[in-house]
Every structure is written in C-alpha cells, then in structure tokens.
Design a protein around this motif. Sequence first.
Motif, PDB file in Angstrom:
ATOM      1  N   SER A 106       0.856  -1.204   0.000  1.00  0.00           N
ATOM      2  CA  SER A 106       0.000   0.000   0.000  1.00  0.00           C
ATOM      3  C   SER A 106       0.879   1.236   0.000  1.00  0.00           C
ATOM      4  O   SER A 106       1.178   1.794   1.048  1.00  0.00           O
ATOM      5  N   ASP A 107       1.290   1.674  -1.179  1.00  0.00           N
ATOM      6  CA  ASP A 107       2.203   2.831  -1.224  1.00  0.00           C
ATOM      7  C   ASP A 107       1.755   3.861  -2.252  1.00  0.00           C
ATOM      8  O   ASP A 107       2.582   4.592  -2.796  1.00  0.00           O
ATOM      9  N   ASN A 108       0.444   3.926  -2.524  1.00  0.00           N
ATOM     10  CA  ASN A 108      -0.144   4.849  -3.504  1.00  0.00           C
ATOM     11  C   ASN A 108       0.145   4.449  -4.953  1.00  0.00           C
ATOM     12  O   ASN A 108      -0.337   5.094  -5.873  1.00  0.00           O
ATOM     13  N   SER A 109       0.961   3.431  -5.157  1.00  0.00           N
ATOM     14  CA  SER A 109       1.246   2.968  -6.519  1.00  0.00           C
ATOM     15  C   SER A 109       0.711   1.560  -6.741  1.00  0.00           C
ATOM     16  O   SER A 109       1.162   0.863  -7.638  1.00  0.00           O
ATOM     17  N   CYS A 110      -0.260   1.145  -5.888  1.00  0.00           N
ATOM     18  CA  CYS A 110      -0.695  -0.259  -5.945  1.00  0.00           C
ATOM     19  C   CYS A 110      -1.279  -0.621  -7.309  1.00  0.00           C
ATOM     20  O   CYS A 110      -1.051  -1.726  -7.805  1.00  0.00           O
ATOM     21  N   LEU A 111      -2.013   0.298  -7.938  1.00  0.00           N
ATOM     22  CA  LEU A 111      -2.588  -0.027  -9.251  1.00  0.00           C
ATOM     23  C   LEU A 111      -1.476  -0.381 -10.233  1.00  0.00           C
ATOM     24  O   LEU A 111      -1.548  -1.391 -10.932  1.00  0.00           O
ATOM     25  N   ASP A 164       6.254  -8.575 -11.935  1.00  0.00           N
ATOM     26  CA  ASP A 164       7.163  -7.594 -11.343  1.00  0.00           C
ATOM     27  C   ASP A 164       6.325  -6.595 -10.549  1.00  0.00           C
ATOM     28  O   ASP A 164       5.495  -5.882 -11.108  1.00  0.00           O
ATOM     29  N   LYS A 165       6.531  -6.573  -9.220  1.00  0.00           N
ATOM     30  CA  LYS A 165       5.735  -5.691  -8.351  1.00  0.00           C
ATOM     31  C   LYS A 165       6.363  -4.305  -8.189  1.00  0.00           C
ATOM     32  O   LYS A 165       5.934  -3.526  -7.354  1.00  0.00           O
ATOM     33  N   ASN A 166       7.385  -3.996  -8.984  1.00  0.00           N
ATOM     34  CA  ASN A 166       8.076  -2.711  -8.844  1.00  0.00           C
ATOM     35  C   ASN A 166       8.102  -1.926 -10.145  1.00  0.00           C
ATOM     36  O   ASN A 166       9.088  -1.265 -10.454  1.00  0.00           O
ATOM     37  N   LYS A 167       7.028  -2.016 -10.894  1.00  0.00           N
ATOM     38  CA  LYS A 167       7.008  -1.367 -12.208  1.00  0.00           C
ATOM     39  C   LYS A 167       6.337   0.004 -12.201  1.00  0.00           C
ATOM     40  O   LYS A 167       6.192   0.625 -13.257  1.00  0.00           O
ATOM     41  N   ALA A 168       5.938   0.485 -11.028  1.00  0.00           N
ATOM     42  CA  ALA A 168       5.167   1.736 -10.997  1.00  0.00           C
ATOM     43  C   ALA A 168       5.873   2.908 -11.688  1.00  0.00           C
ATOM     44  O   ALA A 168       5.256   3.574 -12.523  1.00  0.00           O
ATOM     45  N   PRO A 169       7.163   3.170 -11.396  1.00  0.00           N
ATOM     46  CA  PRO A 169       7.793   4.335 -12.043  1.00  0.00           C
ATOM     47  C   PRO A 169       7.757   4.216 -13.568  1.00  0.00           C
ATOM     48  O   PRO A 169       7.446   5.181 -14.272  1.00  0.00           O
ATOM     49  N   GLU A 170       8.047   3.027 -14.062  1.00  0.00           N
ATOM     50  CA  GLU A 170       8.062   2.788 -15.514  1.00  0.00           C
ATOM     51  C   GLU A 170       6.663   2.965 -16.115  1.00  0.00           C
ATOM     52  O   GLU A 170       6.502   3.610 -17.160  1.00  0.00           O
ATOM     53  N   LEU A 171       5.651   2.418 -15.450  1.00  0.00           N
ATOM     54  CA  LEU A 171       4.291   2.485 -16.008  1.00  0.00           C
ATOM     55  C   LEU A 171       3.715   3.897 -15.894  1.00  0.00           C
ATOM     56  O   LEU A 171       2.924   4.315 -16.751  1.00  0.00           O
ATOM     57  N   ARG A 172       4.115   4.640 -14.882  1.00  0.00           N
ATOM     58  CA  ARG A 172       3.700   6.053 -14.808  1.00  0.00           C
ATOM     59  C   ARG A 172       4.279   6.824 -16.005  1.00  0.00           C
ATOM     60  O   ARG A 172       3.613   7.674 -16.603  1.00  0.00           O
ATOM     61  N   GLN A 173       5.531   6.511 -16.362  1.00  0.00           N
ATOM     62  CA  GLN A 173       6.164   7.147 -17.531  1.00  0.00           C
ATOM     63  C   GLN A 173       5.405   6.798 -18.814  1.00  0.00           C
ATOM     64  O   GLN A 173       5.183   7.651 -19.670  1.00  0.00           O
ATOM     65  N   ASP A 219       3.945  11.669 -10.163  1.00  0.00           N
ATOM     66  CA  ASP A 219       4.162  11.799  -8.714  1.00  0.00           C
ATOM     67  C   ASP A 219       3.795  10.472  -8.040  1.00  0.00           C
ATOM     68  O   ASP A 219       2.652  10.023  -8.118  1.00  0.00           O
ATOM     69  N   SER A 220       4.753   9.868  -7.371  1.00  0.00           N
ATOM     70  CA  SER A 220       4.540   8.527  -6.791  1.00  0.00           C
ATOM     71  C   SER A 220       3.490   8.523  -5.681  1.00  0.00           C
ATOM     72  O   SER A 220       3.057   7.464  -5.238  1.00  0.00           O
ATOM     73  N   GLU A 221       3.070   9.703  -5.220  1.00  0.00           N
ATOM     74  CA  GLU A 221       2.036   9.760  -4.176  1.00  0.00           C
ATOM     75  C   GLU A 221       0.623   9.701  -4.756  1.00  0.00           C
ATOM     76  O   GLU A 221      -0.348   9.572  -4.022  1.00  0.00           O
ATOM     77  N   LYS A 222       0.498   9.862  -6.075  1.00  0.00           N
ATOM     78  CA  LYS A 222      -0.833   9.955  -6.678  1.00  0.00           C
ATOM     79  C   LYS A 222      -1.348   8.574  -7.086  1.00  0.00           C
ATOM     80  O   LYS A 222      -0.598   7.735  -7.555  1.00  0.00           O
ATOM     81  N   TRP A 223      -2.672   8.388  -6.923  1.00  0.00           N
ATOM     82  CA  TRP A 223      -3.295   7.096  -7.215  1.00  0.00           C
ATOM     83  C   TRP A 223      -3.750   7.031  -8.666  1.00  0.00           C
ATOM     84  O   TRP A 223      -4.137   8.039  -9.243  1.00  0.00           O
ATOM     85  N   GLY A 224      -3.770   5.820  -9.192  1.00  0.00           N
ATOM     86  CA  GLY A 224      -4.324   5.620 -10.527  1.00  0.00           C
ATOM     87  C   GLY A 224      -5.752   5.111 -10.449  1.00  0.00           C
ATOM     88  O   GLY A 224      -6.243   4.715  -9.397  1.00  0.00           O
ATOM     89  N   GLY A 225      -6.431   5.148 -11.592  1.00  0.00           N
ATOM     90  CA  GLY A 225      -7.815   4.663 -11.664  1.00  0.00           C
ATOM     91  C   GLY A 225      -8.169   4.258 -13.081  1.00  0.00           C
ATOM     92  O   GLY A 225      -7.332   3.714 -13.798  1.00  0.00           O
ATOM     93  N   ALA A 226      -9.396   4.552 -13.481  1.00  0.00           N
ATOM     94  CA  ALA A 226      -9.920   4.044 -14.750  1.00  0.00           C
ATOM     95  C   ALA A 226      -9.128   4.529 -15.962  1.00  0.00           C
ATOM     96  O   ALA A 226      -8.864   3.758 -16.896  1.00  0.00           O
ATOM     97  N   ILE A 227      -8.748   5.805 -15.981  1.00  0.00           N
ATOM     98  CA  ILE A 227      -8.010   6.339 -17.134  1.00  0.00           C
ATOM     99  C   ILE A 227      -6.699   5.566 -17.303  1.00  0.00           C
ATOM    100  O   ILE A 227      -6.347   5.133 -18.408  1.00  0.00           O
ATOM    101  N   GLU A 228      -6.009   5.374 -16.205  1.00  0.00           N
ATOM    102  CA  GLU A 228      -4.701   4.710 -16.263  1.00  0.00           C
ATOM    103  C   GLU A 228      -4.850   3.242 -16.672  1.00  0.00           C
ATOM    104  O   GLU A 228      -4.041   2.715 -17.442  1.00  0.00           O
TER     105      GLU A 228
END
Length: 208
Positions: free
Chosen positions: A12-17, A28-37, A68-77
């Motif tokens: 639970s670190d705001n990047s769970c989606l 891979d449970k550490n892809k958030a930075p890459e997928l945000r890009q 921003d790693s603090e922001k949550w994703g949703g339907a658009i993402e």
Amino acid sequence: MEGIVARRVIPSDNSCLFNAVGYVMDHDKNKAPELRQVIAATVVSDPVKYSEAFLGKPNEEYCSWILDSEKWGGAIELSILADYYGREIATYDIQTTRCDLYGQGKKYSERVMLIYDGLHYDALAMSPFDGAPEEFDQTIFPVLLDRTIGPVEGLALNLVKEQHRKRSFTDTARFTLRCGVCQIGVVGQKEAVEHAQATGHVNFQEYR
C-alpha cells in the motif's frame, strides 16, 4: 483445470494499481515508475484524445501529476495500460462484486485480473494450490470465443464474493475516518478531502 484463484497482495504505497498491473503482466511488483512514464508519454502524445475534459485537468498538468509517486491511478490509467500491453484488464470490485473490463472491444486475445477494495488494488493469479509460491502463478489468460476466460472467471468471482461476504472492502462513501492531527471524525472520502483541503491535515485513520 486444477488450482485456485489467489489474491496477491501489493504494498500500500499509492502505486498499488501500477504495481498490481506490473505483477499480472510481467511478474514484477516494482514497475510503478516505468508504467507512470508510459501513461504520461501516451497522454502527452495525444492532447486531442486526452483533453482537459477527459482527464479532469490540463494535459500537461495531468502528466506531471501522474508521475508523482504519491498519486493514485484509476480508470483512465487502466485503459491506457490495457492498450499499452495489448491485453484486457479485468478489475473486480469487492464492494459491488462488479467486474469492469478495460480494453474491451479491442479484440485482445488475453486478459489479466485485479481486485479492488475501494482504496487498494491487488493482483489475482491462478495458483496450483493454496500456499504455492508466487513463481508458479499464472496471471495471463487466453480470452475464449465467447469473450470469457472460461472457468477461471467463475473462480475469480467466487473469491470476490467471499471477500465481499467478509466485508473486506472500504466503503469510501460511508467509511468513518478520524483526523490524526486534530482527532475530528469525518465520514467518507468527500468529507476527508474537504477537511484536508481546509486544514492541510492529511493523516487519517479509519475507525469503526
């Protein structure tokens, strides 16, 4: 088909989606930075499709916001990531037991599954038996001619219904929170957001 559908917990670190999608797509449970890009690049490349009306904020502002790693994703993402991977993403909502399908209508031949508790996304995987190591997980499923993924879909829904029965979800319209700063009680996401905006306090704890 032998096995069970298992819920794989994502931190639970705001990047769970993003990390849940990374797990079901790439193990891979550490892809958030890459997928945000990926999402920012997709959005900036098509300002007509990804307009302020669609995103809820100007295109450029949205791109810096989603990085921003603090922001949550949703339907658009989720819809962007379904297209990026070329696979359907099914998200099961524990509170309503509804399944939302992203990438639907694109005739993708594979699907992955996530589970959502009102605040948090985890991954769903097919495991050979309860307690089996995650390396045995199957997370990508062929979509059949009837646009289902066969028996796996029923197993996933049973798991979601079981979680619903246990009330393993957060009702964001009615859950009660206490501000950790001034101890005021608020009800629901809307009141919490209003309190945070009015006071700058963002440390809430759920209480029943």
